[in-house]
Design a protein around this motif. Structure first.
Motif, PDB file in Angstrom:
ATOM      1  N   UNK A 257       0.818  -1.217   0.000  1.00 39.37           N
ATOM      2  CA  UNK A 257       0.000   0.000   0.000  1.00 39.37           C
ATOM      3  C   UNK A 257       0.850   1.264   0.000  1.00 39.37           C
ATOM      4  N   UNK A 258       2.116   1.174   0.461  1.00 40.11           N
ATOM      5  CA  UNK A 258       3.038   2.307   0.443  1.00 40.11           C
ATOM      6  C   UNK A 258       4.455   1.750   0.299  1.00 40.11           C
ATOM      7  N   UNK A 259       4.810   1.271  -0.900  1.00 41.60           N
ATOM      8  CA  UNK A 259       6.053   0.495  -1.071  1.00 41.60           C
ATOM      9  C   UNK A 259       7.342   1.275  -0.890  1.00 41.60           C
ATOM     10  N   UNK A 260       7.292   2.601  -0.882  1.00 39.35           N
ATOM     11  CA  UNK A 260       8.522   3.390  -0.759  1.00 39.35           C
ATOM     12  C   UNK A 260       8.978   3.556   0.687  1.00 39.35           C
ATOM     13  N   UNK A 261       8.088   3.281   1.647  1.00 43.02           N
ATOM     14  CA  UNK A 261       8.403   3.524   3.060  1.00 43.02           C
ATOM     15  C   UNK A 261       8.824   2.227   3.751  1.00 43.02           C
ATOM     16  N   UNK A 262       9.793   2.352   4.685  1.00 44.66           N
ATOM     17  CA  UNK A 262      10.159   1.244   5.570  1.00 44.66           C
ATOM     18  C   UNK A 262       9.468   1.491   6.902  1.00 44.66           C
ATOM     19  N   UNK A 263       8.559   0.597   7.294  1.00 42.59           N
ATOM     20  CA  UNK A 263       7.727   0.853   8.469  1.00 42.59           C
ATOM     21  C   UNK A 263       7.838  -0.290   9.478  1.00 42.59           C
ATOM     22  N   UNK A 264       7.384  -0.004  10.700  1.00 45.26           N
ATOM     23  CA  UNK A 264       7.198  -1.058  11.693  1.00 45.26           C
ATOM     24  C   UNK A 264       5.912  -1.797  11.347  1.00 45.26           C
ATOM     25  N   UNK A 265       5.933  -3.117  11.492  1.00 41.37           N
ATOM     26  CA  UNK A 265       4.767  -3.915  11.080  1.00 41.37           C
ATOM     27  C   UNK A 265       4.620  -5.082  12.047  1.00 41.37           C
ATOM     28  N   UNK A 266       3.404  -5.250  12.587  1.00 39.81           N
ATOM     29  CA  UNK A 266       3.138  -6.353  13.505  1.00 39.81           C
ATOM     30  C   UNK A 266       2.695  -7.579  12.717  1.00 39.81           C
ATOM     31  N   UNK A 267       3.418  -8.681  12.893  1.00 37.77           N
ATOM     32  CA  UNK A 267       3.103  -9.911  12.182  1.00 37.77           C
ATOM     33  C   UNK A 267       2.032 -10.736  12.887  1.00 37.77           C
ATOM     34  N   UNK A 268       1.527 -10.229  14.029  1.00 35.85           N
ATOM     35  CA  UNK A 268       0.429 -10.909  14.715  1.00 35.85           C
ATOM     36  C   UNK A 268      -0.911 -10.291  14.342  1.00 35.85           C
ATOM     37  N   UNK A 269      -1.024  -8.966  14.550  1.00 37.45           N
ATOM     38  CA  UNK A 269      -2.307  -8.319  14.226  1.00 37.45           C
ATOM     39  C   UNK A 269      -2.330  -7.786  12.797  1.00 37.45           C
ATOM     40  N   UNK A 270      -1.259  -8.038  12.054  1.00 37.12           N
ATOM     41  CA  UNK A 270      -1.163  -7.698  10.628  1.00 37.12           C
ATOM     42  C   UNK A 270      -1.478  -6.223  10.396  1.00 37.12           C
ATOM     43  N   UNK A 271      -0.720  -5.371  11.069  1.00 37.13           N
ATOM     44  CA  UNK A 271      -0.954  -3.926  11.002  1.00 37.13           C
ATOM     45  C   UNK A 271       0.367  -3.202  10.814  1.00 37.13           C
ATOM     46  N   UNK A 272       0.371  -2.221   9.910  1.00 41.97           N
ATOM     47  CA  UNK A 272       1.537  -1.365   9.718  1.00 41.97           C
ATOM     48  C   UNK A 272       1.437  -0.153  10.626  1.00 41.97           C
ATOM     49  N   UNK A 273       2.583   0.303  11.144  1.00 45.15           N
ATOM     50  CA  UNK A 273       2.627   1.472  12.012  1.00 45.15           C
ATOM     51  C   UNK A 273       3.641   2.456  11.430  1.00 45.15           C
ATOM     52  N   UNK A 274       3.224   3.256  10.439  1.00 47.61           N
ATOM     53  CA  UNK A 274       4.160   4.163   9.746  1.00 47.61           C
ATOM     54  C   UNK A 274       4.799   5.207  10.649  1.00 47.61           C
ATOM     55  N   UNK A 275       4.102   5.605  11.739  1.00 45.94           N
ATOM     56  CA  UNK A 275       4.646   6.672  12.592  1.00 45.94           C
ATOM     57  C   UNK A 275       5.426   6.136  13.785  1.00 45.94           C
ATOM     58  N   UNK A 276       5.517   4.820  13.924  1.00 40.50           N
ATOM     59  CA  UNK A 276       6.244   4.249  15.055  1.00 40.50           C
ATOM     60  C   UNK A 276       7.738   4.223  14.751  1.00 40.50           C
ATOM     61  N   UNK A 277       8.538   4.712  15.710  1.00 42.96           N
ATOM     62  CA  UNK A 277      10.002   4.740  15.577  1.00 42.96           C
ATOM     63  C   UNK A 277      10.610   4.206  16.876  1.00 42.96           C
ATOM     64  N   UNK A 278      11.875   3.813  16.858  1.00 36.68           N
ATOM     65  CA  UNK A 278      12.514   3.395  18.115  1.00 36.68           C
ATOM     66  C   UNK A 278      12.720   4.590  19.037  1.00 36.68           C
ATOM     67  N   UNK A 279      12.531   4.401  20.325  1.00 37.72           N
ATOM     68  CA  UNK A 279      12.813   5.431  21.327  1.00 37.72           C
ATOM     69  C   UNK A 279      14.278   5.848  21.205  1.00 37.72           C
ATOM     70  N   UNK A 280      14.531   7.151  21.256  1.00 40.49           N
ATOM     71  CA  UNK A 280      15.889   7.654  21.093  1.00 40.49           C
ATOM     72  C   UNK A 280      16.816   7.191  22.217  1.00 40.49           C
ATOM     73  N   UNK A 281      16.235   6.774  23.341  1.00 44.76           N
ATOM     74  CA  UNK A 281      17.061   6.430  24.511  1.00 44.76           C
ATOM     75  C   UNK A 281      17.196   4.916  24.698  1.00 44.76           C
ATOM     76  N   UNK A 282      16.103   4.179  24.553  1.00 50.12           N
ATOM     77  CA  UNK A 282      16.155   2.738  24.834  1.00 50.12           C
ATOM     78  C   UNK A 282      15.753   1.890  23.642  1.00 50.12           C
TER      79      UNK A 282
END
Length: 322
Positions: A257-282
């Motif tokens: 649906x958005x092939x140019x972006x590298x996103x976080x994706x849950x393989x259990x609930x089958x959902x993409x999270x385009x705005x999710x990023x790793x915490x800068x600290x942990x």
């Protein structure tokens, strides 16, 4: 290279396991010879696995221990300043692995996977010969090479047409099904054809996802290993999905649906999270709310507490010192 095209050209005849075998062997041989030819043009010692032990006698008598494909790519980039993209380097590495598996275990990948990979490598090699080797040839050699490359480009077009037509057909099927949001790039063949959630229970024993291009089958745990967070060795809180709380959140996934972006994706609930990023600290998953430091709740609270005692710069966490 000409042999590879002959073995994989779908227009000539059906591609057989024997065709795939010799295509892999001959393509790897072509890669090794052409990369070393460019290293030789830079300096003959660079084709030795250890340039410090290079001697003209070993070179002339062909008794040298020569550079590996992976080493050759590194030297071409760093010493000869040859542009080799990460995707091209990955395709060359995959080809080496295919050749090694073929020698020890027989054919381990379906023919469409090999054909797709071969098309990538051939495309790279033709450009490589054009840009890096042709300028160093004599007029006679250049004319002969130009003629050979013309034939190769025609064969490569047939291979790429097969891959493109198959991919377009699969994408058409996925679009009609309304499955674009759960179709990702397959880690095996790298085609956008892996449809997730083919069965209801991802923790069950049945196959959960099948790639419609290469037919490889996957379960969520296997997919998670293919999409780790940076520097991650095994599943951890980095893989916690904010929606279902399962440890099955992969990183750097490309979705149809958005092939140019590298996103976080849950393989259990089958959902993409385009705005999710790793915490800068942990590095725990956190929803990116805007500019500035991206911190999870735990790190934000720790940062505020620590800033009050002057142990850290409070402005790192967007708050003022007291």
């Amino acid at each position: 290279m000409a042999s590879v095209v002959d073995h994989l050209d779908e227009n000539e005849s059906m591609v057989t396991p024997r065709d795939v075998k010799y295509a892999v062997l001959h393509l790897q041989a072509a890669v090794e010879v052409l990369l070393k030819a460019r290293l030789m043009a830079e300096h003959w010692s660079l084709v030795f696995s250890d340039p410090h032990k290079a001697t003209r006698k070993a070179l002339d008598e062909a008794t040298l221990s020569s550079v590996s494909t992976e080493q050759a790519v590194i030297r071409l980039r760093n010493i000869a300043d040859v542009p080799i993209a990460e995707k091209e380097g990955r395709a060359l590495k995959n080809l080496t692995e295919d050749r090694n598996k073929l020698q020890h275990f027989g054919l381990t990948a379906p023919a469409p996977v090999i054909e797709a990979r071969a098309g990538e490598v051939l495309d790279f090699l033709i450009r490589f010969v054009d840009e890096e080797l042709m300028p160093r040839l004599s007029h006679e050699e250049r004319d002969e090479t130009e003629e050979a490359l013309g034939q190769l480009r025609g064969g490569l077009a047939s291979i790429n047409t097969f891959v493109r037509e198959r991919t377009n057909r699969i994408r058409g099927e996925v679009t009609r099904e309304g499955s674009e949001n759960r179709t990702i790039r397959c880690p095996e063949c790298e085609q956008m054809a892996l449809v997730l959630g083919d069965t209801a229970d991802p923790h069950g024993e049945t196959v959960w996802a099948t790639c419609r291009f290469c037919a490889n089958r996957w379960n969520p745990d296997e997919l998670l290993e293919c999409f780790p967070a940076d520097g991650q060795d095994e599943p951890s809180e980095l893989n916690t999905c904010s929606q279902c709380r399962e440890w099955l959140l992969g990183w750097g996934v490309q979705v149809l649906s958005d092939p140019e972006a590298d996103v976080a994706f849950c393989f259990f609930c089958i959902t993409a999270f385009p705005s999710v990023v790793p915490c800068d600290r942990c590095a725990r998953p956190v929803d990116a709310a805007g500019p500035g430091p991206q911190l999870c709740g735990v790190c934000w609270e720790e940062g505020v507490v620590e800033s009050r005692y002057g142990r850290e710069d409070p402005t790192d966490y967007g708050c003022e010192a007291e």
